[in-house]
Motif scaffolding. Structure first.
Motif, PDB file in Angstrom:
ATOM      1  N   THR A 209       0.840  -1.204   0.000  1.00  0.00           N
ATOM      2  CA  THR A 209       0.000   0.000   0.000  1.00  0.00           C
ATOM      3  C   THR A 209       0.876   1.255   0.000  1.00  0.00           C
ATOM      4  OG1 THR A 209      -1.300  -1.285   1.547  1.00  0.00           O
ATOM      5  CG2 THR A 209      -2.110   0.878   1.029  1.00  0.00           C
ATOM      6  N   ARG A 210       1.941   1.234   0.796  1.00  0.00           N
ATOM      7  CA  ARG A 210       2.798   2.408   0.894  1.00  0.00           C
ATOM      8  C   ARG A 210       3.524   2.661  -0.440  1.00  0.00           C
ATOM      9  NH1 ARG A 210       6.083   5.406   5.116  1.00  0.00           N
ATOM     10  NH2 ARG A 210       4.676   4.686   6.714  1.00  0.00           N
ATOM     11  N   LEU A 211       3.968   1.560  -1.071  1.00  0.00           N
ATOM     12  CA  LEU A 211       4.645   1.704  -2.361  1.00  0.00           C
ATOM     13  C   LEU A 211       3.688   2.240  -3.422  1.00  0.00           C
ATOM     14  CD1 LEU A 211       6.871  -1.517  -2.444  1.00  0.00           C
ATOM     15  CD2 LEU A 211       7.582   0.827  -1.985  1.00  0.00           C
ATOM     16  N   LEU A 212       2.427   1.755  -3.364  1.00  0.00           N
ATOM     17  CA  LEU A 212       1.406   2.239  -4.295  1.00  0.00           C
ATOM     18  C   LEU A 212       1.196   3.737  -4.120  1.00  0.00           C
ATOM     19  CD1 LEU A 212      -1.511  -0.353  -4.327  1.00  0.00           C
ATOM     20  CD2 LEU A 212      -0.210   0.479  -6.270  1.00  0.00           C
ATOM     21  N   ASN A 213       1.098   4.130  -2.879  1.00  0.00           N
ATOM     22  CA  ASN A 213       0.880   5.537  -2.568  1.00  0.00           C
ATOM     23  C   ASN A 213       2.009   6.403  -3.122  1.00  0.00           C
ATOM     24  OD1 ASN A 213      -0.620   7.586  -1.289  1.00  0.00           O
ATOM     25  ND2 ASN A 213       0.901   7.636   0.353  1.00  0.00           N
TER      26      ASN A 213
ATOM     27  N   ARG B  62      -5.175  -5.689  -7.483  1.00  0.00           N
ATOM     28  CA  ARG B  62      -5.925  -5.041  -8.568  1.00  0.00           C
ATOM     29  C   ARG B  62      -5.430  -3.612  -8.780  1.00  0.00           C
ATOM     30  NH1 ARG B  62     -10.623  -7.470  -6.861  1.00  0.00           N
ATOM     31  NH2 ARG B  62     -11.337  -5.658  -5.720  1.00  0.00           N
ATOM     32  N   ILE B  63      -5.264  -2.877  -7.686  1.00  0.00           N
ATOM     33  CA  ILE B  63      -4.827  -1.486  -7.808  1.00  0.00           C
ATOM     34  C   ILE B  63      -3.406  -1.418  -8.377  1.00  0.00           C
ATOM     35  CG2 ILE B  63      -4.382   0.661  -6.551  1.00  0.00           C
ATOM     36  CD1 ILE B  63      -6.493  -0.254  -4.522  1.00  0.00           C
ATOM     37  N   GLU B  64      -2.569  -2.364  -7.957  1.00  0.00           N
ATOM     38  CA  GLU B  64      -1.197  -2.411  -8.491  1.00  0.00           C
ATOM     39  C   GLU B  64      -1.220  -2.587 -10.005  1.00  0.00           C
ATOM     40  OE1 GLU B  64       1.485  -4.198  -4.807  1.00  0.00           O
ATOM     41  OE2 GLU B  64       0.463  -5.550  -6.170  1.00  0.00           O
ATOM     42  N   LYS B  65      -2.092  -3.492 -10.462  1.00  0.00           N
ATOM     43  CA  LYS B  65      -2.193  -3.749 -11.903  1.00  0.00           C
ATOM     44  C   LYS B  65      -2.671  -2.498 -12.635  1.00  0.00           C
ATOM     45  CE  LYS B  65      -2.825  -8.713 -12.193  1.00  0.00           C
ATOM     46  NZ  LYS B  65      -3.876  -9.716 -11.941  1.00  0.00           N
ATOM     47  N   LYS B  66      -3.702  -1.879 -12.079  1.00  0.00           N
ATOM     48  CA  LYS B  66      -4.276  -0.679 -12.682  1.00  0.00           C
ATOM     49  C   LYS B  66      -3.213   0.408 -12.829  1.00  0.00           C
ATOM     50  CE  LYS B  66      -8.992  -0.027 -11.486  1.00  0.00           C
ATOM     51  NZ  LYS B  66      -9.860   0.521 -10.428  1.00  0.00           N
ATOM     52  N   THR B  71       1.000   3.616 -15.978  1.00  0.00           N
ATOM     53  CA  THR B  71       2.350   4.156 -16.133  1.00  0.00           C
ATOM     54  C   THR B  71       3.016   3.670 -17.408  1.00  0.00           C
ATOM     55  OG1 THR B  71       3.004   2.401 -14.621  1.00  0.00           O
ATOM     56  CG2 THR B  71       2.906   4.626 -13.715  1.00  0.00           C
ATOM     57  N   ASP B  72       2.526   2.516 -17.946  1.00  0.00           N
ATOM     58  CA  ASP B  72       3.163   1.971 -19.156  1.00  0.00           C
ATOM     59  C   ASP B  72       2.909   2.841 -20.375  1.00  0.00           C
ATOM     60  OD1 ASP B  72       4.360  -0.075 -17.951  1.00  0.00           O
ATOM     61  OD2 ASP B  72       2.742  -1.534 -18.262  1.00  0.00           O
TER      62      ASP B  72
END
Lengths: 222, 72
Positions: A209-213, B62-66, B71-72
């Motif tokens: 979560t922190r990395l995403l942020n 899911r959010i990571e994928k999004k 960014t790509d």
């Protein structure tokens, strides 16, 4: 964290709850049936120590080669470790109330654990008080290594040099607390592994979560 | 000589008596099968919380994928 480790954590914890209440335990005076609390109270501390160790390793890696990721790992492992430590101290107080007579007995291990938690709380106070990000990461990495070095004698050494009511303390420092009998080991070790894995899992979610942020903030700044 | 043995035996008596006192455990609860109620409740809480954790894990994935698509 690998998926199979998460599955293993779930399996071990389910096993702990079932076996922890149903398997045979020795009949001992004073503790009586509460001996089963061992399967839940002690793994909290094992989990805390492992998470703090992971945190320290990442702090050392950060100082060698600074990066946002390493700082994030250090901070979130310490954070989750602190939660497990607090759960350990509260469960210990409940247990002490029924077996030692009062929640806080001034037992050396209890005091040591409380001081260790305060040392780690100061880590977060330090982080909160430095504005500059690089400075915050570097200062807290140095402090984190000190905190781990302070925790080891507080929890593992000093209680053994005096008399402590905790088993395995005072006198023989060997693993005599696991005089348990083999029946209890059968549940205790899987319980420790399960709770450690759960702690690492929760920490990994906080890290992500922190990395995403951070990624999101970078996108906005572009 | 016998007297000494007798006295020793008498002195040890409290020890034997103490050893014979049963140590209280939750035996009644077990014999009534109510321990399974405790186990069942704890399992429901544990599995519920773990399920919640798994959902949180998936959500983050899911959010990571999004974000990586963006960014790509």
């Amino acid at each position: 964290m690998k998926t199979w480790l998460k599955i293993l954590a779930v399996a071990l914890l389910i096993y702990t709850v079932i076996a922890g209440f149903l398997f045979y335990v020795p009949r001992l005076n004073i503790v009586n049936e509460t001996i089963r609390a061992l399967y839940f109270h002690v793994p909290m501390w094992f989990g805390m120590v492992v998470l703090f160790l992971l945190s320290t390793i990442h702090s050392i890696r950060y100082l060698k080669n600074p990066s946002f990721e390493r700082d994030t790992y250090a901070v979130e492992y310490a954070n989750t470790g602190l939660v497990l430590g607090l759960l350990g101290i509260f469960t210990g107080m409940i247990w002490a109330n029924y077996t030692w007579g009062s929640p806080w007995h001034g037992d050396p291990k209890q005091n040591g654990a409380a001081i260790a938690l305060l040392v780690y709380l100061a880590y977060f106070v330090l982080r909160g008080s430095v504005e500059n990000e690089d400075q915050r990461a570097r200062l807290s990495a140095v402090y984190n290594i000190f905190a781990f070095a302070a925790m080891i004698p507080l929890i593992f050494v000093i209680p053994r040099m005096t008399s402590s009511m905790h088993p395995g303390s005072g006198g023989n420092p060997g693993f005599n607390m696991y005089d348990l009998d083999s029946n209890m080991r059968l549940v205790f070790y899987p319980a420790v592994a399960g709770w450690i894995l759960l702690g690492v899992w929760i920490a990994s979610l906080r890290i992500r979560t922190r990395l995403l942020n951070e990624k999101l903030l970078n996108l906005e700044n572009e | 000589m016998n007297k000494i043995y007798l006295i020793a035996l008498l002195l040890l008596c409290p020890l034997f008596l103490h050893a014979q006192q049963p140590i209280e455990m939750a035996d009644t609860m077990r014999s009534e099968g109510k321990i399974y109620v405790v186990v069942a409740i704890l399992l429901v809480i544990l599995i519920g919380l773990i399920g919640y954790l798994i959902m949180l894990d998936r959500k983050i994935t899911r959010i990571e994928k999004k974000l990586s698509e963006k960014t790509d």
